[in-house]
Design an enzyme around this catalytic site. Structure first.
Site, PDB file in Angstrom:
ATOM      1  N   ASP A   1      55.678   8.358  68.737  1.00  0.00           N
ATOM      2  CA  ASP A   1      54.265   8.218  68.357  1.00  0.00           C
ATOM      3  C   ASP A   1      53.439   8.509  69.611  1.00  0.00           C
ATOM      4  O   ASP A   1      53.986   8.654  70.711  1.00  0.00           O
ATOM      5  CB  ASP A   1      53.997   6.776  67.873  1.00  0.00           C
ATOM      6  CG  ASP A   1      52.534   6.530  67.527  1.00  0.00           C
ATOM      7  OD1 ASP A   1      51.946   7.350  66.812  1.00  0.00           O
ATOM      8  OD2 ASP A   1      51.962   5.515  67.987  1.00  0.00           O
ATOM      9  N   SER A   2      52.128   8.543  69.430  1.00  0.00           N
ATOM     10  CA  SER A   2      51.254   8.751  70.590  1.00  0.00           C
ATOM     11  C   SER A   2      51.155   7.498  71.468  1.00  0.00           C
ATOM     12  O   SER A   2      50.742   7.596  72.612  1.00  0.00           O
ATOM     13  CB  SER A   2      49.849   9.131  70.098  1.00  0.00           C
ATOM     14  OG  SER A   2      49.373   8.131  69.214  1.00  0.00           O
TER      15      SER A   2
ATOM     16  N   CYS B   1      54.193   8.849  63.416  1.00  0.00           N
ATOM     17  CA  CYS B   1      52.785   9.111  63.691  1.00  0.00           C
ATOM     18  C   CYS B   1      52.286  10.010  62.571  1.00  0.00           C
ATOM     19  O   CYS B   1      52.782  11.134  62.412  1.00  0.00           O
ATOM     20  CB  CYS B   1      52.673   9.810  65.047  1.00  0.00           C
ATOM     21  SG  CYS B   1      51.026  10.395  65.442  1.00  0.00           S
TER      22      CYS B   1
ATOM     23  N   GLU C   1      45.033  -0.089  70.578  1.00  0.00           N
ATOM     24  CA  GLU C   1      45.724   0.127  71.859  1.00  0.00           C
ATOM     25  C   GLU C   1      45.233  -0.863  72.916  1.00  0.00           C
ATOM     26  O   GLU C   1      45.936  -1.167  73.867  1.00  0.00           O
ATOM     27  CB  GLU C   1      45.519   1.563  72.361  1.00  0.00           C
ATOM     28  CG  GLU C   1      46.302   2.626  71.588  1.00  0.00           C
ATOM     29  CD  GLU C   1      47.781   2.715  71.982  1.00  0.00           C
ATOM     30  OE1 GLU C   1      48.124   2.472  73.152  1.00  0.00           O
ATOM     31  OE2 GLU C   1      48.611   3.034  71.098  1.00  0.00           O
TER      32      GLU C   1
ATOM     33  N   CYS D   1      48.073   5.561  59.258  1.00  0.00           N
ATOM     34  CA  CYS D   1      48.205   5.695  60.706  1.00  0.00           C
ATOM     35  C   CYS D   1      49.101   4.538  61.115  1.00  0.00           C
ATOM     36  O   CYS D   1      48.896   3.405  60.667  1.00  0.00           O
ATOM     37  CB  CYS D   1      46.843   5.584  61.381  1.00  0.00           C
ATOM     38  SG  CYS D   1      46.943   5.504  63.191  1.00  0.00           S
TER      39      CYS D   1
ATOM     40  N   HIS E   1      49.288   2.901  63.677  1.00  0.00           N
ATOM     41  CA  HIS E   1      48.641   1.814  64.414  1.00  0.00           C
ATOM     42  C   HIS E   1      48.037   0.776  63.453  1.00  0.00           C
ATOM     43  O   HIS E   1      47.786  -0.355  63.851  1.00  0.00           O
ATOM     44  CB  HIS E   1      47.497   2.341  65.287  1.00  0.00           C
ATOM     45  CG  HIS E   1      47.944   3.015  66.553  1.00  0.00           C
ATOM     46  ND1 HIS E   1      48.601   4.217  66.573  1.00  0.00           N
ATOM     47  CD2 HIS E   1      47.802   2.647  67.858  1.00  0.00           C
ATOM     48  CE1 HIS E   1      48.834   4.568  67.829  1.00  0.00           C
ATOM     49  NE2 HIS E   1      48.367   3.635  68.633  1.00  0.00           N
TER      50      HIS E   1
HETATM   51  N1  DGL Z   1      49.613   6.294  65.259  1.00  0.00           N
HETATM   52  C1  DGL Z   1      49.205   7.619  65.002  1.00  0.00           C
HETATM   53  C2  DGL Z   1      49.076   8.004  63.592  1.00  0.00           C
HETATM   54  O1  DGL Z   1      49.861   7.491  62.798  1.00  0.00           O
HETATM   55  C3  DGL Z   1      48.335   8.333  65.971  1.00  0.00           C
HETATM   56  C4  DGL Z   1      47.089   7.736  66.403  1.00  0.00           C
HETATM   57  C5  DGL Z   1      46.445   8.606  67.443  1.00  0.00           C
HETATM   58  O2  DGL Z   1      47.073   8.870  68.455  1.00  0.00           O
HETATM   59  O3  DGL Z   1      45.300   9.032  67.215  1.00  0.00           O
HETATM   60  O4  DGL Z   1      48.280   8.808  63.214  1.00  0.00           O
END
Ligand code: DGL
Length: 268
Positions: free
Chosen positions: A11-12, A74, A153, A187, A189
């Site tokens: 993931d990012s 992600c 984050e 997402c 997150h």
């Molecule tokens: N967690 C990620 C997603 O599912 C990426 C969030 C990001 O880096 O903008 O999209």
């Protein structure tokens, strides 16, 4: 490749840990390598070209380990670069968009599905296409929520935090007013915001793309006789920026379950 080869997850940033947690909760005997591209988070506000470049570097790094599968944990990376990764690697590639779409199509009662995700994911139309595959008459209403990833984050995901609760209301009130009965957290997150969202909108059916992805992975490993059976499963975490910061955040969220060291690597 064997049953105890690693599942490579990326993931990012810390968001993909929601997928690691879902995998570890359901499949405790799997060995997992995680990469969080914390030097480049967020991905979701970047161009397709840039996201694809980062994703290819992430997968190249993971592929230096003995892998049995890659999980694109992600939604942004899955929406934008999955096709490119599949073309380049002869490994089973799992994502988050398709499992979450299938689940949403199955559980909606009124056919109105809300999807919250990053700008890149919403603009890609990946959710509209995937949900249409399972339920062609569904109405999909997507909302980009660019403030969520930086807030998560930075640890702003606890109930009672007025900043995150205000931002949640700003994005979700108009969506809920349109009559959705199902909300996809598109997402990885966003499961960190589940408690807040559930508290504010108790009648919504909420789908985590992370949980759906882990279930799909398990079904596929079972079908291919590739379920791990390590008594002492290994978890290793790598990040492209500050390892200590990641560890602190990860521990708040995963508790003792982090279960492995965090190492900083430079992919440039
Ligand atoms: N967690 C990620 C997603 O599912 C990426 C969030 C990001 O880096 O903008 O999209």
């Amino acid at each position: 490749m064997s049953n105890n080869s690693y599942i490579g997850v990326f993931d990012s940033g810390i968001g993909g840990l929601t997928v690691v947690k879902a995998i570890a909760d359901n499949m405790p005997n799997e060995n997992i390598i995680y990469f969080g591209d914390t030097a480049h988070v967020p991905y979701g506000t970047r161009s397709k070209r840039q996201i694809t470049e980062y994703v290819l570097a992430d997968v190249k790094f993971l592929n230096t380990f003995d892998l049995k599968a890659i999980v694109i944990a992600c939604n942004t990376a899955d929406s934008i670069a999955r096709g490119t990764v599949e073309e380049m690697y002869d490994l089973p590639i799992f994502g988050v968009v398709d499992p979450a779409s299938k689940r949403a199509a199955e559980i909606t009662k009124n056919g109105k599905i809300g999807v919250i995700a990053t700008n890149a994911t919403i603009n890609s139309g990946a959710y509209n296409a995937a949900i249409a595959k399972y339920k062609p008459d569904a109405e999909v209403i997507g909302v980009a929520c660019p403030l969520f990833v930086p807030l998560v984050e930075n640890g702003r995901f606890n109930k009672g935090d007025i900043v995150i609760e205000t931002v949640v209301r700003e994005y979700l009130d108009p969506l809920v007013a349109k009559g959705i009965d199902t909300l996809v957290l598109g997402c990885t997150h966003y499961p960190l915001l589940s408690d807040i969202i559930e508290g504010l909108y108790p009648s919504l059916q909420i789908i985590s793309s992370s949980g759906a992805a882990a279930d799909t992975l398990r079904q596929s490993l079972e079908a291919n006789d590739l379920v791990g059976n390590s008594d002492d499963s290994v978890r290793k975490y790598f990040v492209s920026d500050d390892a200590e910061g990641f560890k602190r955040q990860a521990q708040v969220f995963m508790g003792d379950a982090l279960g492995g060291d965090v190492t900083q690597v430079n992919l440039d």
